[in-house]
Motif scaffolding. Structure first.
Motif, short mmCIF file in Angstrom:
data_model
loop_
_atom_site.label_atom_id
_atom_site.label_comp_id
_atom_site.label_asym_id
_atom_site.label_seq_id
_atom_site.Cartn_x
_atom_site.Cartn_y
_atom_site.Cartn_z
N PHE A 18 34.65 30.07 35.57
CA PHE A 18 35.77 30.26 34.64
C PHE A 18 36.99 29.58 34.83
CE2 PHE A 18 39.72 32.41 33.66
CZ PHE A 18 39.78 32.35 32.29
N GLU A 19 37.28 29.52 36.35
CA GLU A 19 38.49 28.88 36.60
C GLU A 19 38.16 27.30 36.27
OE1 GLU A 19 41.64 29.49 38.29
OE2 GLU A 19 41.47 31.64 37.35
N LEU A 20 36.99 26.90 36.92
CA LEU A 20 36.64 25.29 36.58
C LEU A 20 36.70 25.12 35.08
CD1 LEU A 20 33.54 25.10 39.17
CD2 LEU A 20 36.05 23.65 39.31
N GLU A 21 36.10 25.85 34.38
CA GLU A 21 36.18 25.37 32.94
C GLU A 21 37.19 25.59 31.99
OE1 GLU A 21 32.69 27.77 31.42
OE2 GLU A 21 31.35 26.80 33.04
N TYR A 22 37.97 26.63 32.35
CA TYR A 22 39.11 27.13 31.66
C TYR A 22 40.43 26.35 32.18
CZ TYR A 22 41.68 30.21 28.48
OH TYR A 22 42.74 30.70 27.50
N MET A 23 40.66 26.49 33.48
CA MET A 23 41.84 26.26 34.19
C MET A 23 41.69 24.75 34.55
SD MET A 23 43.71 28.52 33.80
CE MET A 23 44.15 30.49 34.13
N GLY A 24 40.50 24.25 34.55
CA GLY A 24 40.42 22.78 35.11
C GLY A 24 40.27 22.51 36.51
N ARG A 25 40.26 23.61 37.22
CA ARG A 25 40.25 23.58 38.71
C ARG A 25 39.72 24.80 39.45
NH1 ARG A 25 43.19 24.33 43.46
NH2 ARG A 25 43.37 22.89 44.78
N GLY A 26 38.77 24.88 40.22
CA GLY A 26 38.36 26.34 40.91
C GLY A 26 39.31 26.24 42.01
N PRO A 27 39.21 27.63 42.59
CA PRO A 27 39.78 27.96 43.83
C PRO A 27 39.31 27.44 45.08
CG PRO A 27 38.34 29.91 43.22
CD PRO A 27 38.36 28.79 41.88
N VAL A 41 39.75 40.68 42.34
CA VAL A 41 39.35 39.54 42.63
C VAL A 41 40.46 38.44 43.35
CG1 VAL A 41 38.36 37.42 41.66
CG2 VAL A 41 37.80 39.59 40.69
N ARG A 42 40.43 38.06 44.43
CA ARG A 42 41.46 37.27 44.91
C ARG A 42 41.13 35.77 45.12
NH1 ARG A 42 42.93 38.29 51.40
NH2 ARG A 42 44.95 37.04 51.53
N LEU A 43 41.95 34.96 44.61
CA LEU A 43 41.57 33.76 44.53
C LEU A 43 42.59 32.80 45.52
CD1 LEU A 43 41.48 34.73 41.68
CD2 LEU A 43 40.12 32.70 41.19
N LYS A 44 42.26 31.90 46.33
CA LYS A 44 43.02 31.27 47.31
C LYS A 44 43.06 29.81 46.76
CE LYS A 44 42.62 34.17 51.25
NZ LYS A 44 42.32 34.23 52.62
N GLY A 45 44.18 29.26 46.93
CA GLY A 45 44.17 27.65 46.55
C GLY A 45 44.12 27.29 45.11
N VAL A 46 44.65 28.00 44.18
CA VAL A 46 44.51 27.86 42.84
C VAL A 46 45.54 26.98 42.20
CG1 VAL A 46 43.46 30.20 42.67
CG2 VAL A 46 45.84 29.74 42.15
N LEU A 47 46.73 26.43 42.64
CA LEU A 47 47.62 25.82 42.25
C LEU A 47 47.02 24.47 42.23
CD1 LEU A 47 51.14 27.07 43.76
CD2 LEU A 47 49.89 27.58 41.64
N THR A 48 47.50 23.74 40.92
CA THR A 48 46.98 22.28 40.98
C THR A 48 48.22 21.39 41.53
OG1 THR A 48 48.12 22.08 38.88
CG2 THR A 48 45.92 22.81 38.53
N ALA A 49 48.08 20.17 41.72
CA ALA A 49 49.23 19.25 42.10
C ALA A 49 50.45 19.42 41.25
CB ALA A 49 48.60 18.00 42.25
N ALA A 50 50.24 19.23 40.06
CA ALA A 50 51.21 19.35 39.08
C ALA A 50 52.05 20.58 39.20
CB ALA A 50 50.49 19.31 37.71
#
Length: 130
Positions: A18-27, A41-50
């Motif tokens: 979901f994160e890959l498809e919807y947010m454009g980047r996976g954790p 659900v705990r996701l680490k490293g989710v922030l994009t460079a922008a």
């Protein structure tokens, strides 16, 4: 019927997709924890460079608040899709969804309240002899 570990692994997989498809980047890392009728659900490293740049370029409160508002809105707009994914894995309806993200650590938490605890198959214990 699945074991608790199988449910948690399947949840991690669908949320990662979901994160890959919807947010454009996976954790960078993801773990799901089923505790009764709560699914954390705990996701680490989710922030994009922008997003990291946005947080650093604005005053800390403004950047943090803006990022949290945008991420929360994105999650809320995808709530029906996420609820369907969780239902498909667990066989249980989602009653509510709670979300927060840390702009400092890049960690995101998504908590699902389920209608009931999912049915879980007990794992067989191996008898280990000394």
């Amino acid at each position: 019927m699945k074991t608790q570990g199988e449910i948690e692994a399947a949840i991690s997989d669908v949320i990662r997709r979901f994160e890959l498809e919807y947010m454009g980047r996976g954790p960078a890392d993801i773990h799901a924890h089923l505790v009764g009728e709560l699914l954390v659900v705990r996701l680490k490293g989710v922030l994009t460079a922008a997003e990291r740049h946005l947080v650093q370029s604005l005053t800390s409160a403004d950047g943090r608040d803006l990022l949290k508002q945008v991420r929360t809105q994105l999650i809320e707009s995808a709530r029906p899709r996420m609820a369907a994914m969780i239902h498909e894995v667990t066989g249980v309806s989602v009653l509510s969804l709670h979300h927060d993200i840390s702009t400092v650590t890049g960690e995101e938490l998504i908590v699902f309240t389920l209608a009931e605890s999912p049915p879980i198959r007990e794992t067989k214990k191996n008898n280990v002899r000394a």
